[in-house]
Design a protein around this motif. Structure first.
Motif, PDB file in Angstrom:
ATOM      1  N   UNK A 132      14.136  22.639 -13.025  1.00 33.05           N
ATOM      2  CA  UNK A 132      13.342  23.869 -12.928  1.00 33.05           C
ATOM      3  C   UNK A 132      13.144  24.468 -14.318  1.00 33.05           C
ATOM      4  N   UNK A 133      14.173  24.377 -15.151  1.00 37.15           N
ATOM      5  CA  UNK A 133      14.068  24.891 -16.522  1.00 37.15           C
ATOM      6  C   UNK A 133      12.945  24.196 -17.275  1.00 37.15           C
ATOM      7  N   UNK A 134      12.900  22.877 -17.141  1.00 32.31           N
ATOM      8  CA  UNK A 134      11.849  22.115 -17.826  1.00 32.31           C
ATOM      9  C   UNK A 134      10.468  22.441 -17.258  1.00 32.31           C
ATOM     10  N   UNK A 135      10.412  22.587 -15.926  1.00 28.81           N
ATOM     11  CA  UNK A 135       9.116  22.838 -15.279  1.00 28.81           C
ATOM     12  C   UNK A 135       8.501  24.148 -15.744  1.00 28.81           C
ATOM     13  N   UNK A 136       9.310  25.207 -15.733  1.00 26.97           N
ATOM     14  CA  UNK A 136       8.715  26.492 -16.115  1.00 26.97           C
ATOM     15  C   UNK A 136       8.293  26.469 -17.584  1.00 26.97           C
ATOM     16  N   UNK A 137       9.080  25.792 -18.415  1.00 26.56           N
ATOM     17  CA  UNK A 137       8.718  25.739 -19.835  1.00 26.56           C
ATOM     18  C   UNK A 137       7.380  25.024 -20.004  1.00 26.56           C
ATOM     19  N   UNK A 138       7.221  23.933 -19.244  1.00 30.59           N
ATOM     20  CA  UNK A 138       5.986  23.157 -19.326  1.00 30.59           C
ATOM     21  C   UNK A 138       4.788  23.982 -18.834  1.00 30.59           C
ATOM     22  N   UNK A 139       4.946  24.591 -17.669  1.00 32.57           N
ATOM     23  CA  UNK A 139       3.822  25.350 -17.092  1.00 32.57           C
ATOM     24  C   UNK A 139       3.453  26.535 -17.982  1.00 32.57           C
ATOM     25  N   UNK A 140       4.471  27.188 -18.520  1.00 30.24           N
ATOM     26  CA  UNK A 140       4.234  28.348 -19.392  1.00 30.24           C
ATOM     27  C   UNK A 140       3.497  27.895 -20.645  1.00 30.24           C
ATOM     28  N   UNK A 141       3.892  26.719 -21.130  1.00 29.54           N
ATOM     29  CA  UNK A 141       3.300  26.171 -22.341  1.00 29.54           C
ATOM     30  C   UNK A 141       1.812  25.907 -22.160  1.00 29.54           C
ATOM     31  N   UNK A 142       1.455  25.303 -21.020  1.00 30.54           N
ATOM     32  CA  UNK A 142       0.042  24.923 -20.868  1.00 30.54           C
ATOM     33  C   UNK A 142      -0.819  26.050 -20.297  1.00 30.54           C
ATOM     34  N   UNK A 143      -0.202  27.034 -19.643  1.00 26.90           N
ATOM     35  CA  UNK A 143      -1.046  28.054 -19.005  1.00 26.90           C
ATOM     36  C   UNK A 143      -0.670  29.478 -19.334  1.00 26.90           C
ATOM     37  N   UNK A 144       0.237  29.657 -20.236  1.00 27.84           N
ATOM     38  CA  UNK A 144       0.794  30.985 -20.476  1.00 27.84           C
ATOM     39  C   UNK A 144      -0.199  32.000 -21.027  1.00 27.84           C
ATOM     40  N   UNK A 145      -1.194  31.546 -21.743  1.00 29.35           N
ATOM     41  CA  UNK A 145      -2.107  32.486 -22.389  1.00 29.35           C
ATOM     42  C   UNK A 145      -2.876  33.312 -21.350  1.00 29.35           C
ATOM     43  N   UNK A 146      -3.387  32.604 -20.352  1.00 29.55           N
ATOM     44  CA  UNK A 146      -4.156  33.292 -19.323  1.00 29.55           C
ATOM     45  C   UNK A 146      -3.287  33.835 -18.191  1.00 29.55           C
ATOM     46  N   UNK A 147      -2.186  33.156 -17.948  1.00 32.34           N
ATOM     47  CA  UNK A 147      -1.351  33.529 -16.798  1.00 32.34           C
ATOM     48  C   UNK A 147      -1.642  32.666 -15.593  1.00 32.34           C
ATOM     49  N   UNK A 148      -2.629  31.800 -15.696  1.00 33.60           N
ATOM     50  CA  UNK A 148      -2.898  30.896 -14.577  1.00 33.60           C
ATOM     51  C   UNK A 148      -3.536  29.617 -15.098  1.00 33.60           C
ATOM     52  N   UNK A 149      -3.490  28.605 -14.256  1.00 32.21           N
ATOM     53  CA  UNK A 149      -4.114  27.327 -14.591  1.00 32.21           C
ATOM     54  C   UNK A 149      -5.309  27.102 -13.676  1.00 32.21           C
TER      55      UNK A 149
END
Lengths: 302, 472, 215
Positions: free
Chosen positions: B422-439
Motif C-alpha cells: 500500500x505504501x508503494x501504491x500511494x506513492x506511485x499514484x500520488x507521483x503520477x496524478x498528484x498535481x491535479x488530484x485525479x487521474x
C-alpha cells in the motif's frame, strides 16, 4: 457542552477492567477503549479521515488505539464468493480487535461487514462463530457510534456551505444509519443541508462491481452525480470512501466543481485540505471535453 | 426461450446505448417507485402483514408435499384434472397434447411467467397451433417477437412510438391502414382485434397467482380482464403454475393479495382478482367445459432442498426489479432469460444452470434495496452471494477477476507485506496524478477511467505510515 | 415413475421426510387445521365507516357510485346513467334482475358479445378494497362482468362487508361452491404503454354501482 461533563479517563481507570461503558444521566463514567479500523480506502486515499475519526472519538471521550495489524475487512473476498479467504481475514480482524471495548470504522459498508456478516462465515456452534457473534455486537460505524453510544455533540465548528449528503447503501440498509450523520451535522454552524432526489439510490460503486461492470457502474454514478448537482450544493458529504471516490471521480470528469468530503472531516473541523479527488481545494479542474457528459435531468411525469 | 445470459456483459453494453430503452425505463422508474411507496405507507399494519406472509409461506414450503396433495384432491373433486411436469419441456408437451386433444387451432393466453419458462408459445407454434397473447404488454412483444423484459410489465422497454409502429405493421392485415399514435386509440385497437381472437379461441391458457388447497381453486390477478376472458370464453381452460404457488386457504391468499398489488403497481388492489376452479357446473350458462392444471417443478425442488429455499416465497410482484438500479440502467433483456432483475439473478442460474449465467449473481452492487422492498422478505443479496460462492468454487468468473482476487487476498492476509504494497501504491499514484488530484487514465483501470476520473491519494503516504510517524 | 411421483418424492426428500413420499393420510394436524379452519390474518383497519370506505375506494379506481332508496329505483337509475353518458346499444341483464320493470328491451342471460351495457346483481362488496364480488352461476353469468363496455352493478347495502375474508366465509357457508368468484375493482385498465393508465383494455370501460339502501 457535553465535553465539559466528561470525567477524565485517568481518574476512572479502576472501572475499566469490568465495565465497557457506563453512562449515567448522560455522564460518561469510563472512557471506552476503541479500536479504530481505518479501512483500506481511508488508509490509501484519505488519511485525513482517519485522523478526523481519532479526533472525534477522543472528543467524545474515548481512548483510541489504531492496531498495526489491520488490513481490510474482507468484503472483496466475501462479495466475490471466496469464503475461505474471507474466513481467514475475518479471524485476523477478530484477533486484532476483540480486546477492545468497541471497534469503530469510518465506513458503513466495512462496519456492516463486521457487524452483519462475520458470524455467518463460521459454522453454527463453532468456537469461531461464538467469538464472531460476541465481536460483531461491538462493531460500529463512526457516526452511529458517536451518536448512539457516546451521545456526542461536536465542538462548535464553522462550515458555511450548502451541502448534500449521500447515504451509503450498506450503512443505510444493514445498519440503519441515516439520522446520525444528519444529527451531527446539525450542530455545525453555518451549514445548510439540502437533500438530493432519489437519495436512497445506490451510486454504482458496489466494491468489485465497479471493476467488473464499469459501464453499468458509470451510468449509475452519472445519474447520482446529476442528482448531486441538481441540489445546487457546493459540497457533497458521505460516510463511505468507496461511494465518495466514485461520485467525486464522476463529478470531476464532468467538470462539476462540487467538493467532496467524508463527513468526519467536516465534523472534526479538518477541512483545510483539498476535497477528495482534487488537488488545490478549489474543486477540480474542468475537463472541457467531458463537460456535457452528465445526463440531463428528466422531469418526472407521474 | 433459450438462455442468452452468458452474453450479459454484451447485452448490457448494448442496452446502455439504447436511447429508446433509456426513455422507456424513465417512465417505469417514476411510475412504480412512488406509487408503491404511497400504497405501502397507507397501510400502518404493513410490517405485521409482511411478517405473517413470510411465516405463512415458510409453513407452506415446510409442508409443500401435503399441500400439493390436498390441492390435487380438491381439483379432482371440482371435476378438473391435474398434470405434473418435472421441467419446462414436459409442461410444454402436456399443454400441446391437451390442445391437440381439444382440436385447438388458436389459443388465448393470459400472461404466465412459468409459461415463459416452458416456452409454450414456441411449442404450440411448432404443433401448428396459434397462441395469442392477450395481455396488452405480452401482445406487443409477441408482435415484436421479443421476450418480456419485466415480469409484470413485459413491454416496459417499448416507447409509445415503437408500439405505434408495431401495430401499424401488424394490423394492416385486419384492414387497419391508418397509423395511430394516440395511446388510448392504440389500446382500443388492440381491444377490438383481440376481442375477435378471444371469440374464436378453442383453449385458454393462464397462469395462477395462488393455488388454493382448501377449495381446489386458483386465484388469478389482472388489471385488463384478459385472464378472465381467457378462462371463461374458450371451451377448454388450462392453468399452468409452479408448485410453490399453493397456499392453504383463501384467508391465506388474502394475506398475500394485500401485498401483491401494492408491491407490484402501487394499486391497493388489482382490478380483477378472480377465484376460479373446475369446469362449468351443470346449471352454469357460461364457462369452460374442461379444466386442467399443469403443476411445474423445473428446479423448484432443487431450491427447496438447498440454501436458496427462501426464494420460493417469491410471488412475482416485480418490486425488486423496479427498485434495482442495475435493472433500471440495462433493462430486462440484458439478463438474457425469462426473469430479470434481482429475483431473476437468483432464479436463472438455478433454472438454466449457473454455467450459463455466471454473470448474473455478480451484476449487482448489493445495495440491498430489493430486499428492503420485497414483500416476502427474501434476502436477495444474501442469495446472490450464495450463487457467487458457487461461481467461485466452480471457477466460473473471468480469469482476470479470479487472479485479481487471489493477489488481493494474498496481501490482505499478510499485514506486513500489505503495508509495503500500500505504501508503494500511494506513492506511485500520488507521483503520477498528484498535481491535479485525479487521474484521467490508468492502465488496468480503464473501465473506471472511461467515464470518470480516478481520485489520487491525498498524500504520498498511507494513513498507517503517517499515524506511526505521528505517534513516534 | 410418473412425473407426479417423481416431483412429490423430490419435495419429500428436500424436506427430509423419514418415511419417503407422503400420502394423503400422512397429513399433519397443522396442515389439516389450515385446510379446515382458516384463520384470519391481520387486516388493515378501515379508515372510516364501512360504506364511506367502500365508496371512497371505489371512486379511487374510477367506479361511480349512486345511492338509491329501493330496488324499484334501479330501472330509472339505469336509464338516467345511459342517457347521461350517451350510451346506446343493446342492454343485457343478469337473470337475477330480469324481474324488474325494464323500460327498454333487455336480454337476460349470458353476454351475447354484442351488447354495449350489462346490468348485474352481485354477491357482496368489500369496503377494504372497494371491490364488487360477483359469483358465477345461471342467475349471474360471469361473461356479463367482462364483455360489455359498460358494467352497471346493483349492490344492496346489506351485502357490503369489511374485508375479503367475509366473502370467503359466506361462500364456505353455501352448499356448493360456484365455479368462479370475480372481485372487480374498477373498470378494466392497462399501463402497458409507457406505464400510463388507460381504461377499457379488454373489459368494461365504465363501471357504475347503484347502492340500494336497506336489505
Amino acid at each position: 457542552m457535553p465535553n465539559e461533563i466528561l470525567v477524565s479517563p485517568d481518574s476512572l481507570t479502576q472501572y475499566k477492567a469490568s465495565v465497557t461503558l457506563v453512562s449515567f444521566g448522560g455522564i460518561i463514567l469510563s472512557a471506552p477503549r476503541v479500536g479504530l479500523f481505518v479501512t483500506c480506502l481511508v488508509d490509501l486515499y484519505r488519511p485525513n479521515v482517519g485522523f478526523a475519526a481519532i479526533k472525534l472519538l477522543e472528543q467524545s471521550g474515548c481512548e483510541v488505539i489504531v492496531p498495526e495489524a489491520q488490513t481490510c475487512c474482507g468484503q472483496p473476498a466475501f462479495n466475490s464468493g471466496d469464503r475461505a479467504s474471507t474466513q481467514i481475514i475475518a479471524q485476523q480482524v477478530i484477533e486484532t480487535f476483540e480486546s477492545f471495548d468497541y471497534v469503530v470504522l469510518p465506513s458503513g459498508s466495512c462496519a456492516g461487514m463486521l457487524h452483519a456478516h462475520y458470524a455467518e462465515l463460521f459454522a453454527v456452534d463453532s468456537d469461531w462463530r461464538k467469538r464472531a457473534e460476541a465481536f460483531s455486537h461491538r462493531c460500529y460505524e463512526l457516526n452511529a457510534f458517536l451518536v448512539d453510544v457516546m451521545h456526542f455533540q461536536p465542538e462548535t465548528i464553522q462550515f458555511k456551505r450548502k451541502v448534500t449528503y449521500h447515504d451509503a447503501c450498506s450503512g443505510l440498509r444493514e445498519l440503519g444509519i441515516e439520522a446520525q450523520p444528519r444529527q451531527l451535522l446539525d450542530s455545525v454552524n453555518g451549514i445548510s443541508l439540502v437533500e438530493m432526489d432519489e437519495k436512497e439510490v445506490c451510486c454504482g460503486f458496489g466494491g468489485t462491481f465497479c471493476v467488473k461492470y464499469p459501464d453499468i457502474s458509470d451510468r449509475m454514478v452519472g445519474d447520482k452525480a446529476a442528482m448531486v448537482v441538481q441540489t445546487g450544493a457546493d459540497v457533497l458529504l458521505g460516510g463511505d470512501m468507496g461511494c465518495l471516490l466514485n461520485i467525486s471521480g464522476k463529478l470531476s470528469r464532468s467538470g462539476k466543481t462540487v467538493r467532496v468530503y467524508h463527513v468526519a472531516e467536516v465534523l472534526a473541523g479538518q477541512i483545510e485540505d483539498a476535497g477528495i479527488g482534487s488537488a488545490d481545494g478549489s474543486g477540480s479542474e474542468p475537463a472541457i471535453d467531458d463537460i456535457d457528459s452528465l445526463p440531463e435531468r428528466k422531469e418526472s411525469n407521474t | 426461450m433459450k438462455a442468452q445470459s452468458l452474453q450479459f456483459k454484451r447485452n448490457a453494453s448494448d442496452a446502455l446505448h439504447d436511447e429508446n430503452l433509456k426513455l422507456a425505463m424513465s417512465f417505469a422508474k417514476t411510475g412504480f417507485i412512488g406509487k408503491r411507496a404511497a400504497a405501502v405507507a397507507a397501510v400502518p399494519q404493513w410490517q405485521t402483514i409482511r411478517d405473517e406472509a413470510r411465516e405463512l409461506k415458510n409453513h407452506v414450503l415446510d409442508n409443500l408435499d401435503h399441500y400439493l396433495l390436498a390441492y390435487e384432491e380438491a381439483v379432482i373433486r371440482n371435476g378438473g384434472t391435474v398434470h405434473w411436469a418435472q421441467d419446462g419441456e414436459e409442461a410444454a408437451k402436456i399443454i400441446v397434447d391437451l390442445c391437440t386433444q381439444a382440436n385447438a387451432k388458436t389459443v388465448a393466453k393470459g400472461k404466465s411467467m412459468v409459461g415463459e419458462e416452458a416456452s409454450i408459445n414456441e411449442a404450440l407454434e411448432e404443433a401448428g397451433i396459434e397462441p395469442i397473447e392477450t395481455d396488452l404488454g405480452e401482445y406487443i412483444i409477441q408482435l415484436a417477437k421479443e421476450p418480456p423484459s419485466h415480469i409484470i410489465a413485459p413491454a416496459v422497454h417499448k416507447t409509445k412510438e415503437q408500439v405505434s409502429e408495431l401495430f401499424h405493421e401488424h394490423h394492416q392485415q385486419y384492414g387497419r391502414q391508418e397509423k395511430i399514435t394516440d395511446r388510448a386509440a392504440l389500446v382500443h385497437e388492440a381491444r377490438v382485434i383481440l376481442r375477435e381472437k378471444f371469440r374464436h379461441a378453442d383453449v385458454g391458457i393462464t397462469g395462477a397467482n395462488f393455488l388454493v388447497a382448501e377449495t381446489g381453486q386458483h386465484v388469478l390477478v389482472t388489471n385488463e380482464g384478459n385472464g378472465d376472458l381467457s378462462s371463461i370464453l374458450p371451451r377448454t381452460q388450462i392453468v399452468i403454475a409452479g408448485i410453490e404457488k399453493v397456499v392453504p386457504n383463501l384467508n391465506d391468499a388474502s394475506c398475500l393479495l394485500r401485498m401483491l398489488a401494492r408491491s407490484a403497481t402501487g394499486q391497493h388492489f388489482s382490478n380483477y382478482t378472480s377465484v376460479m376452479g373446475g369446469p362449468k357446473k351443470a346449471e352454469d350458462t357460461d364457462g369452460p367445459d374442461a379444466f386442467h392444471v399443469v403443476l411445474v417443478d423445473n428446479h423448484r425442488t432443487d431450491m427447496l432442498a438447498g440454501d436458496l429455499k427462501e426464494m420460493l416465497r417469491c410471488f412475482r410482484c416485480g418490486a425488486c426489479m423496479n427498485h434495482c438500479p442495475v435493472y433500471g440502467a440495462v433493462g430486462g433483456h440484458a439478463y438474457g432469460w425469462v426473469y430479470p432483475g434481482p429475483m431473476g439473478s437468483v432464479l436463472t442460474p438455478v433454472m438454466v444452470g449457473i454455467e450459463k449465467a455466471p454473470d448474473l449473481p455478480h451484476a449487482c452492487t448489493l445495495n440491498g434495496r430489493c430486499a428492503e422492498v420485497c414483500p416476502m422478505s427474501i434476502p436477495l443479496p444474501s442469495l446472490l452471494r450464495r450463487h457467487r460462492q458457487t461461481t467461485f468454487e466452480k471457477q466460473l468468473q473471468s480469469a482476470h477477476s479470479r487472479y485479481g482476487l487471489k493477489v488481493w487476498a494474498f496481501f490482505a492476509k499478510r499485514p506486513i507485506v500489505y503495508r509495503t504494497l500500500t505504501g508503494l501504491s500511494v506513492r506511485f499514484l500520488k507521483l503520477i496524478g498528484g498535481r491535479r488530484g485525479y487521474l484521467k487514465r490508468l492502465p488496468l483501470a480503464g473501465g473506471w477511467t472511461k467515464g470518470r476520473n480516478l481520485p489520487v491519494p491525498q498524500h504520498a503516504q498511507t494513513f498507517m505510515a503517517l499515524y506511526r510517524k505521528q505517534q513516534s | 415413475m410418473s412425473s407426479r411421483d417423481a416431483i412429490l418424492n423430490r419435495v419429500s426428500s428436500a424436506l427430509n421426510r423419514e418415511e419417503g413420499k407422503v400420502q394423503l393420510a400422512d397429513r399433519p394436524a397443522s396442515v389439516t387445521q389450515r385446510l379446515q379452519s382458516p384463520e384470519i390474518h391481520t387486516q388493515p383497519e378501515l379508515p372510516t365507516t364501512q360504506i364511506e370506505t367502500l365508496i371512497k375506494n371505489m371512486e379511487t379506481v374510477e367506479m361511480s357510485v349512486v345511492r338509491l332508496q329501493s330496488e324499484a329505483d334501479v330501472v330509472n337509475a339505469v336509464d338516467w346513467y345511459l342517457e347521461e353518458h350517451g350510451i346506446d346499444g343493446e342492454l343485457s341483464v343478469s337473470p337475477s334482475l330480469a324481474h324488474l320493470a325494464w323500460t327498454k328491451k333487455v336480454h337476460s342471460g349470458p353476454a351475447t358479445g354484442t351488447e354495449a351495457t350489462s346490468v348485474t346483481s352481485c354477491f357482496a362488496a368489500i369496503a377494504e378494497t372497494g371491490s364488487i364480488a360477483l359469483k358465477s352461476g345461471a342467475d349471474t353469468p360471469a361473461t356479463l362482468n367482462f364483455l360489455p363496455e359498460n358494467h352497471l352493478v346493483v349492490l344492496k347495502e346489506s351485502q357490503v362487508v369489511d374485508h375479503l375474508e367475509a366473502v370467503w366465509d359466506s361462500m364456505r357457508a353455501q352448499s356448493s361452491q360456484p365455479r368462479a368468484i370475480n372481485l372487480v375493482t374498477g373498470p378494466s385498465r392497462t399501463g402497458d404503454i409507457e406505464q400510463t393508465i388507460e381504461l377499457g383494455a379488454h373489459g368494461p370501460r365504465r363501471m357504475h354501482v347503484m347502492l340500494v339502501a336497506g336489505e
